[in-house]
Scaffold this active site. Structure first.
Site, short mmCIF file in Angstrom:
data_model
loop_
_atom_site.label_atom_id
_atom_site.label_comp_id
_atom_site.label_asym_id
_atom_site.label_seq_id
_atom_site.Cartn_x
_atom_site.Cartn_y
_atom_site.Cartn_z
N ASP A 52 0.81 -1.22 0.00
CA ASP A 52 0.00 0.00 0.00
C ASP A 52 0.85 1.27 0.00
OD1 ASP A 52 -1.97 -1.85 0.10
OD2 ASP A 52 -3.00 -1.03 1.84
N ASN A 98 -4.51 -2.20 -4.27
CA ASN A 98 -5.70 -2.39 -3.42
C ASN A 98 -5.61 -1.48 -2.21
OD1 ASN A 98 -8.11 -3.46 -2.61
ND2 ASN A 98 -7.24 -5.33 -1.74
N ASP A 332 -8.96 -4.65 18.61
CA ASP A 332 -7.92 -5.53 18.09
C ASP A 332 -6.96 -5.97 19.19
OD1 ASP A 332 -9.03 -5.38 15.64
OD2 ASP A 332 -7.50 -4.09 14.75
N GLU A 360 -11.58 -10.75 10.57
CA GLU A 360 -10.96 -11.73 9.68
C GLU A 360 -11.63 -13.10 9.82
OE1 GLU A 360 -9.48 -9.23 10.92
OE2 GLU A 360 -7.69 -8.64 9.77
N HIS A 407 -4.12 -12.89 11.41
CA HIS A 407 -2.79 -12.54 11.96
C HIS A 407 -2.82 -12.38 13.47
CE1 HIS A 407 -3.96 -8.04 11.54
NE2 HIS A 407 -5.01 -8.77 11.28
N LYS A 435 0.02 -9.90 7.18
CA LYS A 435 -0.92 -8.81 6.94
C LYS A 435 -0.44 -7.50 7.57
CE LYS A 435 -5.59 -7.68 6.45
NZ LYS A 435 -6.88 -7.58 7.05
#
Ligand code: DC
Length: 674
Positions: A52, A98, A332, A360, A407, A435
């Protein structure tokens, strides 16, 4: 990055030393765009190297920014010279992969800068909505067309004749409930149009992901734009706003990634240690929401100190204190708490984690299932999880943790390796950490400590040309273990003696031993360096091999090379090949293999190897040579070539490398508790 099918993390005991974490993706791309819109050069330190950021850097170059990238972005900054007031290069066709964090803000910025552009990405990018942002920009008067499906990239910005007069008097309305990136894009780009008048943005619907808007506002402030905020519904960019480069800026490390190391400190960094556990790249000044994980870790007993860009964590309360926490603000990082809860003094309850169900994987179900495998009793509800600790060593089970291509599951379960039962933990599909943190396990192993005898070693001994090097390398690769080719150390000693003109004979034993002890040798990514000279190929000649056999018969030389060999026993494990790995160097190794093949087969193999290198020889000569070498290696008094008593014999004369590897891996698996 570990690309193996699984990674066995040996039982871990302690933690200490410094670990630098990779940069945050969200911060990286925001900083790049802000630097590109500023005047002058911005030095960006610790930029995340990822797909990215790659597309963002390439796009900025295309529109006329000067981008200077070092060979290794981890060690040196990237320099971006911004457009300032200059017009961007146009027309330009930008491919943005992406990367939503490139597509959205660049669309807004280019629409306000003027020029003609096409913005496209991979197929998946063309399925990711951008209509709400385009609508907001069209309200202003920008000319943006869809080149494919309405509401999605690819897009065309058509301002060939310059940016039309913009409708800035009424507040710009943008939806906040689909993606906070639309608001971020407007906030980052609208200062371009706020030279003469203030611009207001109104959020329609509830704003999701507020911590990310907080990051945007903080970074704008560092580039001189002081956005005024009324709650999370209305934002005003003041008149006269101007992007001002801070000159140099550090990209913070990812705060969610820091949670594993904060937990590591709480579990295993002894208080007052000479070698404290330090986390570099993210600190108490962090602008990321997940930094508040620190408060949760402190509530469980962690002692955390820190400053700008660093944290130091050590064990406080032990066992950890059970907690009951609303985790809505750190969804997270809260997964890390669920594993810490195994080490607590009572059941811990994590509440308000409904979002785990749609990440995920269904993270509530996944965490519950995997924690139970370790022996824990776990209760779960629609939006909560309660974990009962494993108080006694006997309560723990060795488990193979399924990671669900998530991950965070992989990273947080590695912390179960601190169990008091001394059990290893198997992490399936460890590559899923790529990731956000491709080198997570390497970073963990660089600061985690294990008892040396708990770091597994597989010994593969055998005569010359039996294929043990190939087998050991292949087993090491399958398990993600280090690889020790001990023969290369004798070969290196022989080569160093040849180069120094020291005769390889018994009278010179102490001189040769001194040479071996002080070899300036470095083993690095499959290459061998002797004082800056790459000798990987030079030590493979028959002459060096024969001299290695001679030098290896000298007991003082053997003793001098022991420490160098033992140093290869590092986390997560080692496969060692040689003659005396199982008998002398690693006598306690849990698996020893003695590999043989008939002299005829070995001579043929060596012949093929030499032909591949363009070296002429006959099979008969080679066979005579290797029989002579076997005889010397087996008859010498110091560590003669012979199988360890507990070694498993394996004759691979009729087996392929894959078959031989599979046999060793079967034996290895049979010794595992999983
Ligand atoms: O495996 P190799 O051919 O690279 O080894 C070169 C020489 O080093 C071999 O003839 C014997 C010696 N050696 C040893 O004595 N002990 C070991 N562990 C490895 C090699």
């Amino acid at each position: 990055m570990y690309t193996t099918a699984f990674l066995d993390v040996p039982p871990l005991l302690g933690a200490g030393g410094s670990v630098r974490l990779p940069g945050s993706k969200s911060i990286s791309n925001r900083v790049l765009l802000l630097a590109a819109l500023s005047e002058g050069t911005t030095e960006v330190h610790d930029l995340l190297a990822s797909d990215d950021t790659r597309v963002m850097l390439d796009a900025l170059r295309q529109i006329g920014c000067d981008v200077q990238e070092p060979q290794n972005p981890a060690s040196a900054p990237v320099h971006i010279t911004g457009l300032g007031g200059r017009e961007p290069h146009s027309p330009a066709s930008l491919f943005l992969g992406n990367a939503g964090t490139a597509m959205r803000p660049l669309t807004a910025a280019l629409a306000l800068l003027g020029g003609e552009y096409q913005l496209s990405g991979i197929a998946r990018m063309h399925e990711r909505p951008i209509g709400d942002l385009v609508d907001a920009l069209r309200q202003l008067g920008c000319a943006i067309d869809y080149l494919g499906q309405e509401g999605y990239p690819p897009l065309r910005i058509a301002h060939g004749a310059g940016v039309p007069p913009l409708a800035l008097d009424a507040p710009i309305r943008v939806r906040g409930d689909v993606s906070s990136q639309f608001l971020t894009a407007l906030l980052l780009a609208l200062p371009l149009a706020a030279r003469e008048q203030a611009i207001a943005i109104e959020v329609v619907g509830e704003l999701i992901s507020q911590p990310y808007i907080h990051i945007t506002l903080e970074l704008l402030a560092r580039f001189g734009i002081a956005v005024q905020r009324d709650g999370w519904q209305r934002f005003t960019i003041p008149a006269g706003s101007r992007y001002t480069s801070p000159g140099s800026i550090h990209v913070e490390a990812d705060a969610s990634s820091a949670s594993y190391f904060i937990a590591l400190g709480a579990l295993a960094a002894p208080p007052g240690s000479q070698n404290p556990l330090k986390i570099l790249g993210v600190g108490l000044d962090s602008i990321q929401g997940d930094i508040r994980f620190i408060e949760a870790a402190q509530a469980m007993g962690a002692r955390v100190q820190g400053g700008p860009g660093w944290l130091q964590v050590e064990r406080g309360a032990w066992p950890l204190k059970a907690i009951e926490l609303d985790c809505n603000h750190i969804p997270d990082a809260a997964m890390t708490l669920a594993v810490m809860a195994l080490y607590a003094d009572g059941p811990s309850t994590l509440r308000n984690i409904a979002s785990w169900r749609v990440k995920e994987t269904d993270r509530i179900a996944a965490m519950a299932r995997e924690l139970r495998k370790l022996g824990a009793s776990v209760e779960e509800g629609a939006d909560w999880l309660r974990v009962h600790p494993l108080r006694a060593a006997a309560d723990w089970r060795a488990a193979s943790i399924h990671t669900y291509d998530d991950h965070r599951v992989a990273m947080c379960f590695s912390l179960a390796a601190f169990n008091p039962a001394g059990l290893p933990v198997r992490i399936e599909d460890p590559r899923c950490v790529g990731k956000t943190f491709p080198d997570y396990f390497e970073a963990l192993f660089s600061v985690a400590q294990a008892a040396p005898e708990c770091i597994p070693v597989i010994c593969i001994d055998g005569p010359t040309a039996s294929g043990k090097g190939t087998l050991a390398a292949s087993v090491a690769q399958q398990l993600g273990y280090h690889f020790l080719d001990s023969g290369s150390m004798y070969r290196t000693t022989a080569l160093a003696a040849m180069r120094a003109g020291i005769a390889i004979e018994a009278q010179r034993e102490s001189q040769l031993a001194e040479l071996a002890r002080s070899l300036p040798v470095r083993f690095d990514a499959g290459r061998i360096w002797l004082a800056g000279d790459d000798i990987t190929e030079a030590i493979r000649t028959e002459e060096v091999g024969m001299n290695a056999s001679r030098v290896s018969a000298l007991p003082q030389v053997r003793a001098a090379l022991v420490a160098l060999q033992l140093a290869f026993r590092r986390l997560p494990g080692l496969v060692a090949d040689g003659r005396d790995m199982g008998t002398a160097i690693f006598p306690g190794a849990p698996l020893k293999v003695f590999l043989t093949a008939s002299a005829a087969v070995r001579a043929e193999r060596r012949h093929r190897q030499l032909i591949a290198k363009g070296i002429v020889s006959t099979i008969a000569d080679l066979r005579a040579d290797l029989e002579a070498r076997d005889a010397r290696d087996a008859s010498r008094s110091a560590s003669p070539l012979k199988p360890a008593e507990d070694a498993l014999p394996l004759d691979n004369s009729l087996l392929s490398v894959d078959q031989t590897t599979a046999q060793v891996l079967d034996w290895w698996q049979a010794r595992q508790p999983f």
